[in-house]
Design a protein around this motif. Structure first.
Motif, PDB file in Angstrom:
ATOM      1  N   SER A  25       0.952  -1.243  -0.148  1.00 20.41           N
ATOM      2  CA  SER A  25       0.011   0.179  -0.030  1.00 20.41           C
ATOM      3  C   SER A  25       0.711   1.539  -0.003  1.00 20.41           C
ATOM      4  CB  SER A  25      -1.008   0.038   1.241  1.00 20.41           C
ATOM      5  OG  SER A  25      -0.097   0.399   2.300  1.00 20.41           O
ATOM      6  N   ARG A  50      -7.801 -14.733  10.358  1.00 18.74           N
ATOM      7  CA  ARG A  50      -9.002 -13.808  10.248  1.00 18.74           C
ATOM      8  C   ARG A  50      -8.602 -12.487  11.087  1.00 18.74           C
ATOM      9  NH1 ARG A  50     -11.223 -13.691  15.044  1.00 18.74           N
ATOM     10  NH2 ARG A  50     -11.196 -15.440  16.308  1.00 18.74           N
ATOM     11  N   ILE A  53      -6.570 -10.074   8.800  1.00 24.83           N
ATOM     12  CA  ILE A  53      -7.477  -9.804   7.861  1.00 24.83           C
ATOM     13  C   ILE A  53      -8.442  -8.506   8.268  1.00 24.83           C
ATOM     14  CG2 ILE A  53      -9.742 -10.320   6.337  1.00 24.83           C
ATOM     15  CD1 ILE A  53      -8.440 -13.338   5.958  1.00 24.83           C
ATOM     16  N   ALA A  54      -8.821  -8.809   9.576  1.00 21.33           N
ATOM     17  CA  ALA A  54      -9.606  -7.879  10.377  1.00 21.33           C
ATOM     18  C   ALA A  54      -9.039  -6.568  10.371  1.00 21.33           C
ATOM     19  CB  ALA A  54     -10.343  -8.305  11.561  1.00 21.33           C
ATOM     20  N   ARG A  57      -8.106  -4.735   7.683  1.00 18.75           N
ATOM     21  CA  ARG A  57      -9.476  -3.926   6.926  1.00 18.75           C
ATOM     22  C   ARG A  57      -9.871  -2.829   7.742  1.00 18.75           C
ATOM     23  NH1 ARG A  57     -13.098  -8.382   6.691  1.00 18.75           N
ATOM     24  NH2 ARG A  57     -12.154  -8.711   4.510  1.00 18.75           N
ATOM     25  N   LYS A  58      -9.418  -2.768   8.895  1.00 16.18           N
ATOM     26  CA  LYS A  58      -9.537  -1.612   9.767  1.00 16.18           C
ATOM     27  C   LYS A  58      -8.785  -0.449   9.029  1.00 16.18           C
ATOM     28  CE  LYS A  58      -8.678  -0.086  14.268  1.00 16.18           C
ATOM     29  NZ  LYS A  58      -7.953  -0.372  15.800  1.00 16.18           N
ATOM     30  N   TYR A  59      -7.612  -0.597   8.471  1.00 17.39           N
ATOM     31  CA  TYR A  59      -6.925   0.375   8.058  1.00 17.39           C
ATOM     32  C   TYR A  59      -6.975   0.364   6.392  1.00 17.39           C
ATOM     33  CZ  TYR A  59      -4.896   0.819  12.571  1.00 17.39           C
ATOM     34  OH  TYR A  59      -4.867   1.007  13.946  1.00 17.39           O
ATOM     35  N   ASP A  60      -8.016  -0.149   5.924  1.00 19.46           N
ATOM     36  CA  ASP A  60      -8.364   0.002   4.534  1.00 19.46           C
ATOM     37  C   ASP A  60      -7.602  -0.726   3.605  1.00 19.46           C
ATOM     38  OD1 ASP A  60     -10.913   1.457   4.785  1.00 19.46           O
ATOM     39  OD2 ASP A  60      -9.519   3.368   4.794  1.00 19.46           O
ATOM     40  N   ASP A  62      -7.004  -4.660   2.071  1.00 22.59           N
ATOM     41  CA  ASP A  62      -7.636  -6.121   1.914  1.00 22.59           C
ATOM     42  C   ASP A  62      -6.428  -7.218   1.739  1.00 22.59           C
ATOM     43  OD1 ASP A  62      -8.994  -8.363   1.236  1.00 22.59           O
ATOM     44  OD2 ASP A  62     -10.067  -7.478  -0.490  1.00 22.59           O
ATOM     45  N   SER A  64      -7.057 -10.400   2.204  1.00 17.17           N
ATOM     46  CA  SER A  64      -7.987 -11.697   2.072  1.00 17.17           C
ATOM     47  C   SER A  64      -7.593 -12.469   0.914  1.00 17.17           C
ATOM     48  CB  SER A  64      -9.430 -11.344   2.374  1.00 17.17           C
ATOM     49  OG  SER A  64      -9.891 -10.831   1.269  1.00 17.17           O
TER      50      SER A  64
END
Length: 152
Positions: A25, A50, A53-54, A57-60, A62, A64
């Motif tokens: 990123s 998981r 992944i979570a 995701r919290k920091y935009d 992905d 997964s």
């Protein structure tokens, strides 16, 4: 020329997938390719944990779609830089090297930047907060790596 960076942890489900996603990123994909692997083959073919992944995701981010794989000797040829999460990972990777040039490619991730902490702890057996703190450590190190890579 593309710089190829490999992030390595034990199982390739917690720390190294986060490191892969975080560094991706922060760099230009035209100039830097990032992948991850584990020193063991426990989770080959699986997606990241998981909880990783979570927190990503919290920091935009992905992560997964990543697929766990095992580190192999070919990675010394395929990658310019190999960042490991802890001393045990370092020793396991170095043990597969064939020469000094290959050994020079391997560094502890947190040796980049200005952290007093040397190793990224494995959050697997802990709670959700461990994944948050690991994310922050990795993010900080990846900022330093990206700053260098983005100037090349």
């Amino acid at each position: 020329m593309i710089t190829k960076v490999l992030m390595v942890c034990l199982g390739n489900i917690c720390r190294s997938p986060l490191a892969e996603g975080i560094l991706q990123s922060k760099v230009d994909p035209e100039k830097v390719f990032v992948d991850s692997a584990g020193t063991t083959g426990y989770h080959i073919g699986n997606e990241p944990d998981r909880r990783s992944i979570a927190v990503a995701r919290k920091y935009d981010l992905d992560i997964s779609k990543q697929c766990c794989r095992k580190f192999g000797a070919q990675d010394f040829t395929d990658f310019d830089r190999i960042y490991v999460m802890d001393q045990s990972n370092y020793e396991n990777v170095i043990a597969q090297s064939k020469n000094e040039l290959e050994k020079t490619k391997v560094k502890l991730l947190l040796s980049e930047g200005d952290s007093d902490i040397v190793e990224v702890p494995d959050p697997y057996y802990g709670g959700e907060d461990g994944f948050e703190s690991v994310f922050q450590m990795i993010d900080h190190a990846c900022e330093a790596i990206a700053a260098e890579l983005n100037t090349k």
